[in-house]
Design a protein around this motif. Structure first.
Motif, PDB file in Angstrom:
ATOM      1  N   UNK A   7       0.820  -1.224   0.000  1.00  0.00           N
ATOM      2  CA  UNK A   7       0.000   0.000   0.000  1.00  0.00           C
ATOM      3  C   UNK A   7       0.852   1.272   0.000  1.00  0.00           C
ATOM      4  N   UNK A   8       2.184   1.110   0.197  1.00  0.00           N
ATOM      5  CA  UNK A   8       3.057   2.277   0.344  1.00  0.00           C
ATOM      6  C   UNK A   8       3.036   3.208  -0.856  1.00  0.00           C
ATOM      7  N   UNK A   9       3.222   2.642  -2.064  1.00  0.00           N
ATOM      8  CA  UNK A   9       3.266   3.496  -3.250  1.00  0.00           C
ATOM      9  C   UNK A   9       1.879   4.021  -3.617  1.00  0.00           C
ATOM     10  N   UNK A  10       0.830   3.262  -3.268  1.00  0.00           N
ATOM     11  CA  UNK A  10      -0.531   3.761  -3.509  1.00  0.00           C
ATOM     12  C   UNK A  10      -0.756   5.033  -2.701  1.00  0.00           C
ATOM     13  N   UNK A  11      -0.249   5.038  -1.475  1.00  0.00           N
ATOM     14  CA  UNK A  11      -0.381   6.227  -0.615  1.00  0.00           C
ATOM     15  C   UNK A  11       0.475   7.376  -1.167  1.00  0.00           C
ATOM     16  N   UNK A  12       1.690   7.036  -1.627  1.00  0.00           N
ATOM     17  CA  UNK A  12       2.573   8.057  -2.225  1.00  0.00           C
ATOM     18  C   UNK A  12       1.863   8.730  -3.402  1.00  0.00           C
ATOM     19  N   UNK A  13       1.234   7.902  -4.246  1.00  0.00           N
ATOM     20  CA  UNK A  13       0.566   8.440  -5.431  1.00  0.00           C
ATOM     21  C   UNK A  13      -0.635   9.304  -5.023  1.00  0.00           C
TER      22      UNK A  13
END
Ligand SMILES: Nc1ncnc2c1ncn2[C@@H]1O[C@H](COP(=O)(O)OP(=O)(O)O)[C@@H](O)[C@H]1O
Ligand SMILES: [Mg+2]
Length: 471
Positions: A418-424
């Motif tokens: 979920x890390x990059x989804x949050x970054x995006x």
């Protein structure tokens, strides 16, 4: 196509008003031009009559009534037909000479229909004038048939122009109204299709891009976003269900194990702790999902403040540099433009950086060097976050932004995807474009923020304030 619907269209109504205006303008200019034309023709005839009158007056002065009568009968010679009529009358109205039978009742109008006494006596309209030589009254007239013909042609041309113009305007209005109605019907139909579940339906947009086409293009953009959201909601829901099932069933198994141990009189502590770990990680996943959902559904920039990115980056590197060093990696700020001002939410931006740093520490080997670069110009404030680790293959660079998507090689490493989804989500919330590329070797994350011209004093970055790590 319903004709009543077409006729009630705005274009049709506008065309009807335009046609009315054209007809009114034609009537006005027609009346003015017609009176001018008549007056000019009358003046020409009056001048010819005046010339005859002067000539006959000279004859009368020289030879009296007899010479005048003689001259008139010569002028009215039926062999050499002339377009004029002349009558010579006594004071009591009796005819003395000429081709007019009776003294015409001369009123205000100078145009009159007369029948000449020639051999081809026919009724025709004449322009008449009278002159008095002592007790003799002379009636002189000029044939009006040519003048009448000219006036009639003028009226016909005017009428034809009026009919053609009105028909053209109404035709164009009808056509425009019909094409608008066709487009609006398509728009209506597409919206019906989408509301009935067809997320692929789009409004056709014509290349001429009129007002309706521009609205259609806008509607398509919104439909695109809407169907994207619907699809991502569906896939996210499925992914959440799928990804939560594993830790949930593991927690369930651990609890069953604990019960079995209790039944057997063994110590259940290890099994309970394992269940607790699984449930804590589940809590973390829920937290991250909620955070992403909250950021994605927020709108407006009311809580955003102008902030300078350089001190924020320096602070993050200062905080996380030692942590990276402990895992045998290096975190360094290479260059940092002091004019890099953006409008943003500091807490969210810290979370974004933490997730990127966390990824390097989780997915890259010992010895990895991770660098940050900050540049600013009139167009954008650009943050480059690069490492020299294993990188992400090109085919996966879009998909890693999807919730729960992880590379096969990282299926067993710590994290939930979920890390990059949050970054995006955070980047998009800031109006920033985010994109992954090959750092040769490694991964480069480029984030381009719209720049903010500082209007207020820069919000100072508080030292030592760090966001929790997620993903
Ligand atoms: N710096 C990186 N280097 C290599 N692979 C990465 C890097 N950052 C992310 N990835 C890949 O992208 C996937 C998704 O990242 P993320 O959404 O943060 O999920 P998580 O870190 O929980 O696995 C990771 O599982 C990993 O495969
Ligand atoms: Mg991560």
């Amino acid at each position: 196509m319903d004709r009543a619907n077409v006729l009630s269209g705005a274009a049709c109504r506008t065309a009807a008003y335009a046609a009315l205006a054209v007809v009114a303008a034609l009537i006005l200019t027609g009346v003015t031009a017609f009176s001018y034309l008549s007056a000019t023709l009358d003046t020409t005839l009056a001048q010819q009559i005046r010339a005859d009158e002067i000539m006959l007056h000279d004859i009368y002065d020289g030879g009296g009534k007899a010479d005048l009568a003689q001259a008139i009968s010569e002028i009215n010679n039926p062999v050499a037909q002339t377009p004029r009529v002349i009558g010579m009358f006594n004071a009591d109205g009796t005819k003395l000479a000429g081709n007019i039978d009776r003294m015409p009742p001369l009123g205000t109008s100078k145009r009159m229909v007369l029948t000449t006494t020639d051999h081809n006596a026919r009724a025709s309209s004449y322009y008449l004038n009278t002159a008095r030589f002592d007790d003799v009254t002379l009636v002189l007239g000029q044939d009006l048939s040519l003048t009448d013909a000219a006036e009639r042609s003028f009226l016909w041309v005017l009428l034809a122009a009026g009919v053609v113009l009105t028909a053209a305007i109404l035709g164009i209005g009808y056509g425009a109204s019909r094409s608008s109605l066709i487009k609006l019907t398509r728009l209506e139909r597409t919206l019906d299709l989408v509301s009935n579940g067809d997320t692929d339906a789009r409004v056709p947009v014509m290349p001429q891009m009129d007002q309706i086409d521009r609205i259609a293009a806008r509607v398509n953009t919104h439909l695109e976003r809407l169907s994207g959201l619907m699809i991502s909601t569906r896939t996210t829901a499925a992914a959440i269900a799928h990804d939560l099932r594993t830790p949930l069933s593991r927690a369930f198994l651990s609890l069953q194990d604990a019960l079995t141990r209790l039944d057997r009189g063994q110590d259940p502590r290890a099994a309970i702790e394992a269940a607790d770990d699984e449930l804590t990680s589940l809590g973390g996943i829920f937290d991250a999902i909620l955070r992403i959902a909250r950021i994605e559904t927020q709108s407006g920039k009311r809580d955003f403040k102008p902030l300078s990115l350089a001190p924020l980056l320096a602070d993050m590197v200062e905080t996380f540099g030692p942590v990276a060093e402990e895992s045998g990696q290096t975190l360094a700020l290479l260059s940092s433009s002091q004019d890099a001002q953006i409008l943003g939410d500091e807490r969210m931006l810290r979370q974004m950086l933490v997730n990127l740093i966390q990824n390097t520490m989780t997915h890259c080997p010992v010895g990895t060097i991770c660098t940050l670069r900050l540049q600013a110009d009139d167009q954008a404030v650009t943050l480059d976050f690069a490492d020299d680790g294993p990188g992400i293959p090109e085919g996966d660079r879009i998909r890693v932004f999807e919730p729960f998507y992880r590379l096969d090689r990282n299926r067993t490493t710590k994290g939930s995807g979920l890390g990059l989804a949050l970054v995006k989500a955070i980047a998009e919330r800031h109006g920033a474009a985010i994109h992954l590329s090959d750092n040769r070797p490694g991964l480069k994350v480029t984030i381009q923020f719209p720049p903010e011209v500082p209007v207020k004093p820069v919000v100072p970055v508080k030292k030592g304030k760090s966001a929790s790590t997620r993903g």
